[in-house]
Design an enzyme around this catalytic site. Structure first.
Site, PDB file in Angstrom:
ATOM      1  N   ASN A   1      -1.983   0.203   6.771  1.00 23.88           N
ATOM      2  CA  ASN A   1      -1.463  -1.059   7.306  1.00 23.88           C
ATOM      3  C   ASN A   1      -0.609  -1.847   6.304  1.00 23.88           C
ATOM      4  O   ASN A   1      -0.558  -3.070   6.354  1.00 23.88           O
ATOM      5  CB  ASN A   1      -2.603  -1.902   7.889  1.00 23.88           C
ATOM      6  CG  ASN A   1      -3.678  -2.232   6.876  1.00 23.88           C
ATOM      7  OD1 ASN A   1      -3.536  -1.894   5.699  1.00 23.88           O
ATOM      8  ND2 ASN A   1      -4.722  -2.896   7.312  1.00 23.88           N
TER       9      ASN A   1
ATOM     10  N   TYR B   1     -12.662  -1.446  -3.328  1.00 26.79           N
ATOM     11  CA  TYR B   1     -13.138  -1.582  -1.950  1.00 26.79           C
ATOM     12  C   TYR B   1     -14.655  -1.390  -1.830  1.00 26.79           C
ATOM     13  O   TYR B   1     -15.147  -1.047  -0.758  1.00 26.79           O
ATOM     14  CB  TYR B   1     -12.403  -0.590  -1.039  1.00 26.79           C
ATOM     15  CG  TYR B   1     -10.987  -1.018  -0.721  1.00 26.79           C
ATOM     16  CD1 TYR B   1     -10.735  -2.085   0.146  1.00 26.79           C
ATOM     17  CD2 TYR B   1      -9.895  -0.370  -1.277  1.00 26.79           C
ATOM     18  CE1 TYR B   1      -9.446  -2.482   0.443  1.00 26.79           C
ATOM     19  CE2 TYR B   1      -8.592  -0.765  -0.988  1.00 26.79           C
ATOM     20  CZ  TYR B   1      -8.382  -1.825  -0.121  1.00 26.79           C
ATOM     21  OH  TYR B   1      -7.100  -2.219   0.175  1.00 26.79           O
TER      22      TYR B   1
ATOM     23  N   GLU C   1      -9.824  -9.954  -7.512  1.00 29.60           N
ATOM     24  CA  GLU C   1      -8.863  -8.865  -7.310  1.00 29.60           C
ATOM     25  C   GLU C   1      -7.673  -8.988  -8.270  1.00 29.60           C
ATOM     26  O   GLU C   1      -7.158  -7.979  -8.773  1.00 29.60           O
ATOM     27  CB  GLU C   1      -8.395  -8.866  -5.853  1.00 29.60           C
ATOM     28  CG  GLU C   1      -9.527  -8.484  -4.906  1.00 29.60           C
ATOM     29  CD  GLU C   1      -9.220  -8.742  -3.439  1.00 29.60           C
ATOM     30  OE1 GLU C   1     -10.100  -8.500  -2.606  1.00 29.60           O
ATOM     31  OE2 GLU C   1      -8.099  -9.193  -3.121  1.00 29.60           O
TER      32      GLU C   1
ATOM     33  N   LYS D   1       0.823  -1.214   0.000  1.00 32.77           N
ATOM     34  CA  LYS D   1       0.000   0.000   0.000  1.00 32.77           C
ATOM     35  C   LYS D   1       0.861   1.270   0.000  1.00 32.77           C
ATOM     36  O   LYS D   1       2.067   1.215   0.282  1.00 32.77           O
ATOM     37  CB  LYS D   1      -0.934  -0.034   1.217  1.00 32.77           C
ATOM     38  CG  LYS D   1      -1.920  -1.213   1.183  1.00 32.77           C
ATOM     39  CD  LYS D   1      -2.909  -1.128   2.352  1.00 32.77           C
ATOM     40  CE  LYS D   1      -3.923  -2.269   2.309  1.00 32.77           C
ATOM     41  NZ  LYS D   1      -4.945  -2.148   3.403  1.00 32.77           N
TER      42      LYS D   1
ATOM     43  N   HIS E   1      -2.175  -5.394   1.529  1.00 29.78           N
ATOM     44  CA  HIS E   1      -3.479  -6.034   1.355  1.00 29.78           C
ATOM     45  C   HIS E   1      -3.250  -7.518   1.127  1.00 29.78           C
ATOM     46  O   HIS E   1      -2.268  -7.905   0.494  1.00 29.78           O
ATOM     47  CB  HIS E   1      -4.189  -5.440   0.130  1.00 29.78           C
ATOM     48  CG  HIS E   1      -5.418  -6.207  -0.274  1.00 29.78           C
ATOM     49  ND1 HIS E   1      -6.623  -6.036   0.362  1.00 29.78           N
ATOM     50  CD2 HIS E   1      -5.604  -7.175  -1.222  1.00 29.78           C
ATOM     51  CE1 HIS E   1      -7.519  -6.859  -0.191  1.00 29.78           C
ATOM     52  NE2 HIS E   1      -6.923  -7.556  -1.150  1.00 29.78           N
TER      53      HIS E   1
END
Ligand code: GDP
Length: 139
Positions: free
Chosen positions: A114, A51, A128, A11, A117
């Site tokens: 965080n 998302y 995805e 990310k 993913h």
């Protein structure tokens, strides 16, 4: 039927903090083979679509803003039991709750930012992966 592939993104926070190399090293050291990979950036629209399942959540706008603010590394990974083993490798969503040695414990800064993913099911891994890669980008 369980498949042997999962999908990941490094990310924007982890890219900004210079952790691409260290995270890829953890991933390959854990036995995952990279079958597709690209350095790219999500538009806001891309992030909203990716998302979409979270669109009613209070953090949705924050999540979309975060995920589209800078480049990411997207990859498809292969290993026996890939989805579950990768979730174990990355640790809990909130790094404060992530196990020692996990990627989120090592590199994440908050529940939102965080670091990585990881798909939560074989079905989502396929969806995805297809969101980011065409057939001739997968090896
Ligand atoms: P994951 O499967 O562990 O990534 O967790 P979820 O599917 O529950 O959430 C998707 C992503 O939304 C997380 O990885 C975080 O980046 C973000 N997120 C989850 N919970 C929160 C929250 O409470 N606040 C913010 N800002 N982001 C969150």
């Amino acid at each position: 039927m369980a498949t042997n592939r999962t999908f990941t993104m490094i990310k924007p926070d982890a890219v900004e903090n210079g952790h691409i190399g260290a995270i890829l090293e953890k991933i390959t050291a854990a036995g995952f083979r990279i079958v597709a990979m690209k350095y790219t950036q999500l538009s806001r629209r891309d992030a909203e679509l990716f998302y979409e399942i979270h669109k009613e959540r209070p953090f949705f706008d924050e999540l979309v803003t975060f995920m589209s603010r800078g480049p990411i590394v997207a990859a498809i990974l292969e290993k026996d039991n890939a989805v579950e083993d990768f979730r174990t490798l990355i640790g809990a969503t909130n790094p404060a709750e992530a196990a020692e040695g996990t990627i989120r414990k090592l590199f994440a800064t908050s529940i939102g930012e965080n670091a990585v993913h990881g798909s939560d099911s074989d079905e989502n891994a396929a969806i995805e992966g297809a969101f980011h890669f065409s057939g001739r980008e997968i090896f």
